[in-house]
Design a protein around this motif. Structure first.
Motif, short mmCIF file in Angstrom:
data_model
loop_
_atom_site.label_atom_id
_atom_site.label_comp_id
_atom_site.label_asym_id
_atom_site.label_seq_id
_atom_site.Cartn_x
_atom_site.Cartn_y
_atom_site.Cartn_z
N GLY A 102 -25.00 45.93 46.45
CA GLY A 102 -25.02 44.73 45.63
C GLY A 102 -24.38 44.93 44.27
O GLY A 102 -23.51 45.79 44.09
N PHE A 103 -24.85 44.17 43.31
CA PHE A 103 -24.26 44.19 41.96
C PHE A 103 -25.15 45.00 41.02
O PHE A 103 -26.38 44.94 41.09
CB PHE A 103 -24.13 42.76 41.43
N HIS A 104 -24.50 45.73 40.14
CA HIS A 104 -25.20 46.51 39.13
C HIS A 104 -24.73 46.04 37.76
O HIS A 104 -23.53 45.87 37.52
CB HIS A 104 -24.91 48.01 39.31
N THR A 105 -25.68 45.80 36.87
CA THR A 105 -25.34 45.20 35.59
C THR A 105 -25.91 45.97 34.41
O THR A 105 -26.84 46.77 34.56
CB THR A 105 -25.88 43.75 35.51
N SER A 106 -25.34 45.72 33.25
CA SER A 106 -25.86 46.24 31.99
C SER A 106 -25.42 45.28 30.90
O SER A 106 -24.59 44.41 31.13
CB SER A 106 -25.34 47.65 31.72
N GLY A 107 -25.96 45.46 29.72
CA GLY A 107 -25.55 44.58 28.64
C GLY A 107 -26.12 45.01 27.31
O GLY A 107 -26.88 45.98 27.22
N THR A 108 -25.75 44.29 26.29
CA THR A 108 -26.23 44.56 24.94
C THR A 108 -27.43 43.68 24.63
O THR A 108 -27.81 42.82 25.43
CB THR A 108 -25.12 44.28 23.92
N ASP A 109 -28.03 43.88 23.48
CA ASP A 109 -29.10 42.98 23.04
C ASP A 109 -28.53 41.58 22.78
O ASP A 109 -27.33 41.44 22.50
CB ASP A 109 -29.74 43.52 21.76
N PRO A 110 -29.38 40.55 22.84
CA PRO A 110 -28.89 39.17 22.65
C PRO A 110 -28.65 38.85 21.17
O PRO A 110 -29.41 38.09 20.54
CB PRO A 110 -30.02 38.33 23.24
N VAL A 111 -27.61 39.43 20.62
CA VAL A 111 -27.31 39.28 19.19
C VAL A 111 -26.21 38.24 18.99
O VAL A 111 -25.13 38.35 19.57
CB VAL A 111 -26.89 40.62 18.56
N MET A 112 -26.50 37.24 18.18
CA MET A 112 -25.53 36.21 17.82
C MET A 112 -25.10 36.38 16.38
O MET A 112 -25.78 37.02 15.57
CB MET A 112 -26.14 34.81 18.01
N ILE A 113 -23.96 35.79 16.05
CA ILE A 113 -23.38 35.91 14.71
C ILE A 113 -23.38 34.55 14.02
O ILE A 113 -22.93 33.55 14.59
CB ILE A 113 -21.94 36.44 14.78
N ALA A 114 -23.90 34.51 12.79
CA ALA A 114 -23.77 33.34 11.95
C ALA A 114 -22.76 33.66 10.86
O ALA A 114 -22.79 34.74 10.27
CB ALA A 114 -25.11 32.98 11.32
N GLN A 115 -21.84 32.74 10.60
CA GLN A 115 -20.83 32.94 9.57
C GLN A 115 -21.15 32.08 8.34
O GLN A 115 -21.45 30.90 8.47
CB GLN A 115 -19.44 32.55 10.09
N VAL A 116 -21.04 32.71 7.16
CA VAL A 116 -21.14 31.99 5.90
C VAL A 116 -19.84 32.22 5.15
O VAL A 116 -19.50 33.36 4.81
CB VAL A 116 -22.34 32.46 5.05
N GLN A 117 -19.11 31.15 4.91
CA GLN A 117 -17.79 31.22 4.27
C GLN A 117 -17.94 30.93 2.77
O GLN A 117 -18.55 29.94 2.38
CB GLN A 117 -16.84 30.21 4.90
N ILE A 118 -17.35 31.81 1.94
CA ILE A 118 -17.39 31.65 0.49
C ILE A 118 -15.96 31.53 -0.04
O ILE A 118 -15.11 32.39 0.26
CB ILE A 118 -18.10 32.83 -0.20
#
Length: 428
Positions: A102-118
């Motif tokens: 079958g399929f074997h999987t892996s991944g990173t932590d569920p980290v999202m990016i918020a951008q603040v523009q100055i």
């Protein structure tokens, strides 16, 4: 004189009243627009809570892909799609993958990016270092916005500061990295970004403008791999054909676009069925395909030392189990229950496996009989219905269309006329 689309108070009306306004505007009889309301009366009030100006619901076929074995766990995978052969192809590919574990999987932590523009920063390099020095303060302020997320093991994890220049335009952009746990994360990171913006602007000595998540979710990656038995695929020539097709995609962005569309046929169907954001997932996937400065495939196929086909895929998948349509749409709730996934990461891993399976099936068809033959009989049913065939006539018309080799509406209409003429002339 055309009716006006300016309808004061339209948004205040209930779905049925809005539908009556559509009839007034269009001048069409109710039976012609009635399909816009959908067939499930119970969904009308739910739809009215989910979006603005709702008048009904639009149904998409929902199938279930069988045979999936992912990390030793069996899954029946719900897939919402209008395209014929997608569910069948994914199921068949998953069956072949089972032969080798079958399929074997892996991944990173569920980290999202918020951008603040100055903007309007006099010393961008100095501002960058000042912001990095304030890391602990900014993370604490971000986490104060969502104590429940922190309690669940998530929260703001780090920052990055980028300097962007284009001609006379310069901006300082702070990336806030947030572990969103089992959420897609848009609401959490947007709230944090808006709360941090004034302080970030003060430290950078500029003014904040945009403060929102990025759908380039390249810190939230999922990977899947599988081995497909050469004999089950059709022999060494088929393996070589799939490998060559994969190399074609790696070398040519024109081919890579269609290669990746095949992947998204599977992924978007699972994303939609589980009430997740198909647009966010597709934007993130295609942006990831350009990470090396040119558009590339998201999956690769190779031949291993035993002559079997090895497929691999890596892409960002920002999926959630809490919030949004996942928690408000009854069919999405049922789909998640059927999958029995315990986390958003697990859902993403299954989804990546479906994308790889669908991709392999498409390449196998291309490398052997061509994409149309396997697609034809399923597509022919849609064409037969569009030609006006009754349920009792569809089977015979599909057979003739496939045998004829021209699955087109005009040809279907001709063949349907022949079938009806034969029926009239045959003795009762």
């Amino acid at each position: 004189m055309n009716a006006s689309s300016r309808i004061p108070g339209f948004y205040k009306l209930d779905p049925e009243s809005r539908f009556l306004k559509l009839l007034e505007f269009s001048g069409l009889p109710a039976e012609q627009l009635r399909p816009l309301q959908g067939t499930d009366v119970r969904m009308a009030s739910i739809a009215d809570r989910m979006i603005e100006n709702a008048v009904g619901t639009f149904s998409i076929p929902l199938g279930v892909a069988a045979n999936f074995l992912v990390n030793g766990i069996d899954y029946l995978v719900p897939m919402a799609t209008e395209e014929p052969s997608v569910v069948a192809a994914a199921s068949n590919a998953a069956l072949i993958a089972r032969e080798k574990g079958g399929f074997h999987t892996s991944g990173t932590d569920p980290v999202m990016i918020a951008q603040v523009q100055i903007l309007d920063v006099a010393d961008p390099h100095g501002a960058r270092l000042r912001l990095l020095e304030a890391r602990d303060e900014l993370l604490a302020l971000a986490n104060a916005q969502d104590p429940l997320l922190v309690q669940l093991g998530g929260g703001a994890r780090g920052i990055e500061v980028r300097l962007l220049e284009s001609g006379d335009f310069r901006s300082v952009v702070l990336h806030l990295q947030v572990d969103v746990r089992d959420a897609m994360g848009a609401n959490a990171v947007n709230t944090m970004a808006e709360a941090l913006a004034p302080r970030i602007a003060a430290i950078a000595r500029g003014r904040s403008l945009l403060r929102i998540l990025s759908n380039k979710a390249d810190l939230r990656l999922v990977r899947a791999r599988a081995v497909f038995d050469a004999e089950k695929l059709g022999g060494p020539e088929v393996v070589d054909g799939i490998v060559d097709a994969s190399r074609f995609a790696a070398a040519d962005p024109y081919r890579a676009a269609t290669h990746n569309k095949g992947i998204m046929n599977g992924i978007s169907a699972v994303v939609l069925a589980t009430g997740n954001d198909t647009r966010a997932i597709e934007a993130g996937a295609h942006c990831h395909a350009c990470r090396e400065g040119r558009y590339t495939p998201l999956s690769y196929f190779e031949k291993d030392a035993d002559g079997n086909l090895v497929g691999t895929i890596e892409l960002p998948l920002a999926l959630g189990l809490v919030g949004g349509a996942t928690k408000t749409h009854p069919a999405a709730q049922a789909a998640v229950k059927l999958l029995a996934v315990k986390s958003a990461v697990q859902l993403a891993e299954v989804t990546a496996a479906v994308g790889l399976a669908q991709n392999m099936a498409a390449l196998r068809a291309l490398a052997t009989e061509g994409i149309q033959r396997g697609h034809m009989s399923l597509h022919a049913r849609n064409v037969a219905a569009a030609a006006g065939a009754a349920e009792s006539e569809i089977g015979a018309l599909v057979q003739r269309l496939v045998a004829d080799g021209h699955v087109r509406l005009d040809r279907a209409q001709q063949l349907l006329a022949e079938i009806r003429a034969e029926s009239k002339s045959s003795p009762k």
